[in-house]
Design an enzyme around this catalytic site. Structure first.
Site, PDB file in Angstrom:
ATOM      1  N   ASN A 130       0.876  -1.169   0.000  1.00 13.25           N
ATOM      2  CA  ASN A 130       0.000   0.000   0.000  1.00 13.25           C
ATOM      3  C   ASN A 130       0.916   1.221   0.000  1.00 13.25           C
ATOM      4  O   ASN A 130       1.454   1.601   1.028  1.00 13.25           O
ATOM      5  CB  ASN A 130      -0.888  -0.027   1.254  1.00 13.25           C
ATOM      6  CG  ASN A 130      -1.756   1.214   1.361  1.00 13.25           C
ATOM      7  OD1 ASN A 130      -1.846   2.002   0.417  1.00 13.25           O
ATOM      8  ND2 ASN A 130      -2.399   1.380   2.508  1.00 13.25           N
ATOM      9  N   TRP A 131       1.076   1.780  -1.190  1.00 15.17           N
ATOM     10  CA  TRP A 131       2.027   2.897  -1.330  1.00 15.17           C
ATOM     11  C   TRP A 131       1.490   4.190  -0.744  1.00 15.17           C
ATOM     12  O   TRP A 131       2.230   5.168  -0.614  1.00 15.17           O
ATOM     13  CB  TRP A 131       2.370   3.118  -2.802  1.00 15.17           C
ATOM     14  CG  TRP A 131       3.162   2.027  -3.453  1.00 15.17           C
ATOM     15  CD1 TRP A 131       3.547   0.830  -2.892  1.00 15.17           C
ATOM     16  CD2 TRP A 131       3.675   2.019  -4.793  1.00 15.17           C
ATOM     17  NE1 TRP A 131       4.256   0.086  -3.807  1.00 15.17           N
ATOM     18  CE2 TRP A 131       4.352   0.799  -4.977  1.00 15.17           C
ATOM     19  CE3 TRP A 131       3.620   2.928  -5.856  1.00 15.17           C
ATOM     20  CZ2 TRP A 131       4.974   0.464  -6.191  1.00 15.17           C
ATOM     21  CZ3 TRP A 131       4.231   2.602  -7.060  1.00 15.17           C
ATOM     22  CH2 TRP A 131       4.902   1.382  -7.215  1.00 15.17           C
ATOM     23  N   LYS A 132       0.177   4.232  -0.472  1.00 18.60           N
ATOM     24  CA  LYS A 132      -0.462   5.444   0.049  1.00 18.60           C
ATOM     25  C   LYS A 132      -0.171   6.637  -0.891  1.00 18.60           C
ATOM     26  O   LYS A 132      -0.044   6.433  -2.102  1.00 18.60           O
ATOM     27  CB  LYS A 132      -0.023   5.713   1.489  1.00 18.60           C
ATOM     28  CG  LYS A 132      -0.215   4.471   2.361  1.00 18.60           C
ATOM     29  CD  LYS A 132      -0.066   4.698   3.828  1.00 18.60           C
ATOM     30  CE  LYS A 132      -0.291   3.387   4.561  1.00 18.60           C
ATOM     31  NZ  LYS A 132      -0.302   3.513   6.013  1.00 18.60           N
ATOM     32  N   HIS A 168      -9.736   1.405   4.310  1.00 18.21           N
ATOM     33  CA  HIS A 168      -8.500   1.630   5.060  1.00 18.21           C
ATOM     34  C   HIS A 168      -8.772   2.627   6.194  1.00 18.21           C
ATOM     35  O   HIS A 168      -9.537   3.579   6.013  1.00 18.21           O
ATOM     36  CB  HIS A 168      -7.406   2.158   4.125  1.00 18.21           C
ATOM     37  CG  HIS A 168      -6.063   2.131   4.776  1.00 18.21           C
ATOM     38  ND1 HIS A 168      -5.667   3.097   5.665  1.00 18.21           N
ATOM     39  CD2 HIS A 168      -5.050   1.228   4.711  1.00 18.21           C
ATOM     40  CE1 HIS A 168      -4.456   2.791   6.119  1.00 18.21           C
ATOM     41  NE2 HIS A 168      -4.063   1.663   5.554  1.00 18.21           N
ATOM     42  N   GLU A 224      -7.141   5.023   7.325  1.00 18.02           N
ATOM     43  CA  GLU A 224      -6.863   6.431   7.012  1.00 18.02           C
ATOM     44  C   GLU A 224      -8.049   7.065   6.291  1.00 18.02           C
ATOM     45  O   GLU A 224      -8.375   8.233   6.514  1.00 18.02           O
ATOM     46  CB  GLU A 224      -5.564   6.533   6.188  1.00 18.02           C
ATOM     47  CG  GLU A 224      -4.348   6.299   7.074  1.00 18.02           C
ATOM     48  CD  GLU A 224      -3.131   5.726   6.384  1.00 18.02           C
ATOM     49  OE1 GLU A 224      -3.023   5.784   5.141  1.00 18.02           O
ATOM     50  OE2 GLU A 224      -2.263   5.184   7.105  1.00 18.02           O
ATOM     51  N   GLU A 269      -5.941  -4.565  10.243  1.00 15.53           N
ATOM     52  CA  GLU A 269      -4.902  -3.572  10.494  1.00 15.53           C
ATOM     53  C   GLU A 269      -5.233  -2.782  11.760  1.00 15.53           C
ATOM     54  O   GLU A 269      -6.010  -1.808  11.698  1.00 15.53           O
ATOM     55  CB  GLU A 269      -4.817  -2.600   9.317  1.00 15.53           C
ATOM     56  CG  GLU A 269      -4.471  -3.263   8.001  1.00 15.53           C
ATOM     57  CD  GLU A 269      -3.853  -2.282   7.021  1.00 15.53           C
ATOM     58  OE1 GLU A 269      -2.766  -2.587   6.518  1.00 15.53           O
ATOM     59  OE2 GLU A 269      -4.418  -1.205   6.793  1.00 15.53           O
ATOM     60  N   GLY A 310       2.009   2.529  10.666  1.00 16.16           N
ATOM     61  CA  GLY A 310       2.973   3.613  10.498  1.00 16.16           C
ATOM     62  C   GLY A 310       3.609   4.063  11.813  1.00 16.16           C
ATOM     63  O   GLY A 310       4.278   5.091  11.864  1.00 16.16           O
ATOM     64  N   SER A 359       2.913  -1.821  10.403  1.00 17.51           N
ATOM     65  CA  SER A 359       4.358  -1.891  10.675  1.00 17.51           C
ATOM     66  C   SER A 359       4.962  -3.276  10.422  1.00 17.51           C
ATOM     67  O   SER A 359       5.901  -3.677  11.114  1.00 17.51           O
ATOM     68  CB  SER A 359       4.667  -1.425  12.104  1.00 17.51           C
ATOM     69  OG  SER A 359       4.260  -0.077  12.281  1.00 17.51           O
ATOM     70  N   GLY A 396       2.607  -1.119   4.255  1.00 17.94           N
ATOM     71  CA  GLY A 396       2.706   0.290   3.910  1.00 17.94           C
ATOM     72  C   GLY A 396       4.152   0.696   3.682  1.00 17.94           C
ATOM     73  O   GLY A 396       4.732   0.436   2.619  1.00 17.94           O
ATOM     74  N   GLY A 397       4.758   1.299   4.702  1.00 18.80           N
ATOM     75  CA  GLY A 397       6.113   1.839   4.590  1.00 18.80           C
ATOM     76  C   GLY A 397       7.120   0.911   3.919  1.00 18.80           C
ATOM     77  O   GLY A 397       7.862   1.335   3.017  1.00 18.80           O
TER      78      GLY A 397
HETATM   79  P1  PGA Z   1       2.480   0.415   7.565  1.00 20.61           P
HETATM   80  O1  PGA Z   1       1.032   0.611   6.866  1.00 20.61           O
HETATM   81  O2  PGA Z   1       3.000  -0.920   7.095  1.00 20.61           O
HETATM   82  O3  PGA Z   1       3.287   1.573   7.111  1.00 20.61           O
HETATM   83  O4  PGA Z   1       2.218   0.408   9.045  1.00 20.61           O
HETATM   84  C1  PGA Z   1       0.164  -0.447   6.656  1.00 20.61           C
HETATM   85  C2  PGA Z   1      -1.122   0.044   6.025  1.00 20.61           C
HETATM   86  O5  PGA Z   1      -1.577   1.149   6.433  1.00 20.61           O
HETATM   87  O6  PGA Z   1      -1.695  -0.589   5.131  1.00 20.61           O
END
Ligand code: PGA
Length: 251
Positions: free
Chosen positions: A9-11, A96, A98, A168, A174, A214, A235-236
């Site tokens: 997930n590149w966001k 998600h 966010e 999640e 994050g 994470s 994500g990251g």
């Molecule tokens: P993260 O994000 O691996 O950076 O914690 C995961 C996500 O939000 O899908």
């Protein structure tokens, strides 16, 4: 056997040029040394979809990170499910945290998006998970159950089968604070058990449920070793091809 999946997930990261380069790097690493039992999916910004689809081999899936809740029309700035599908993408990340928290996406809006995804042959990667205060109050199981009841538990068995679910916990996204393998297994096992109650045991055993929050090369192996965890939404660590391939190969 359930499909193992590692989805990035590149966001809201990378411009088109850098994103296409990242996709090309991941594609090369997957082709050279990727675990063939793992389905790799890249969740990229809308602007990158067409080019990323052209860049990666057919075995790598491409996902949008959202879709509009209406089919088409006067909704300035919205990107519809049909538009996403026309880029060649096959998946969409929906719900998600966010989007739920920052853009006030509620179950009602999510349900519209889920049905539009199915109408357009996009597979939803449906996200659920609790905030920190709910975890601390020890009501996280009820919280996640309610999220599912208000959304995907309204689906027919035929549609439900096609979903990918990602658990999640918001406090782990994050933050560098991963859920322990036990915490992740406990919730994902619980999700499987309520799917069995709502639908049936076979379906609960078939559906892929991922962990996200994470996840990184150093902890992915332990997480993926748990019996109900079928992979990760990353994500990251999906923004670095070298880290991402290590997670893909962490089984
Ligand atoms: P993260 O994000 O691996 O950076 O914690 C995961 C996500 O939000 O899908």
């Amino acid at each position: 056997m359930r499909q193992k999946i590692v989805a990035g997930n590149w966001k809201s990261n990378t411009n088109v040029k850098d994103g296409v380069q990242l996709a090309a790097d991941v594609n090369k690493l997957v082709a050279e040394k990727g675990d063939k039992d793992v389905k790799v999916i890249l969740g990229v910004p809308f602007t990158h979809l067409t080019k990323v689809v052209e860049t990666v081999d057919k075995n790598i899936g491409v996902a949008a990170q959202n879709i509009g809740e209406e089919k088409s029309g006067a909704f300035t700035g919205e990107v519809s499910a049909e538009m996403v599908k026309s880029t060649g993408a096959d998946y969409v990340i929906l719900g998600h945290s966010e989007r739920r928290q920052l853009y006030h996406e509620d179950s009602n809006s999510l349900n519209k998006k889920i049905s539009l995804a199915f109408e357009n042959d996009l597979i939803p990667i449906y996200c659920c998970g609790e905030p920190l205060e709910i975890r601390e109050a020890d009501t996280h199981m009820d919280y996640v159950k309610k999220q599912l009841e208000e959304t995907i538990f309204k689906l027919s068995e035929a549609d439900f089968k096609k979903l990918i679910i990602a658990y999640e916990p918001i406090w782990a996204i994050g933050t560098g604070k991963t859920a322990t393998d036990e915490q992740a297994q406990e919730m994902i096992g619980f999700i499987r058990s309520i799917i069995a109650e709502k639908y049936n045991k076979e379906l609960s055993e078939e559906i892929s449920i991922l962990y996200g929050g994470s996840a990184k090369p150093s902890n992915a192996g332990n997480l993926f070793a748990k019996k109900d965890i079928d992979g990760g939404l990353i994500g990251g660590a999906s923004l670095k091809a070298d880290d991402f391939i290590q997670i893909i190969n962490a089984y």
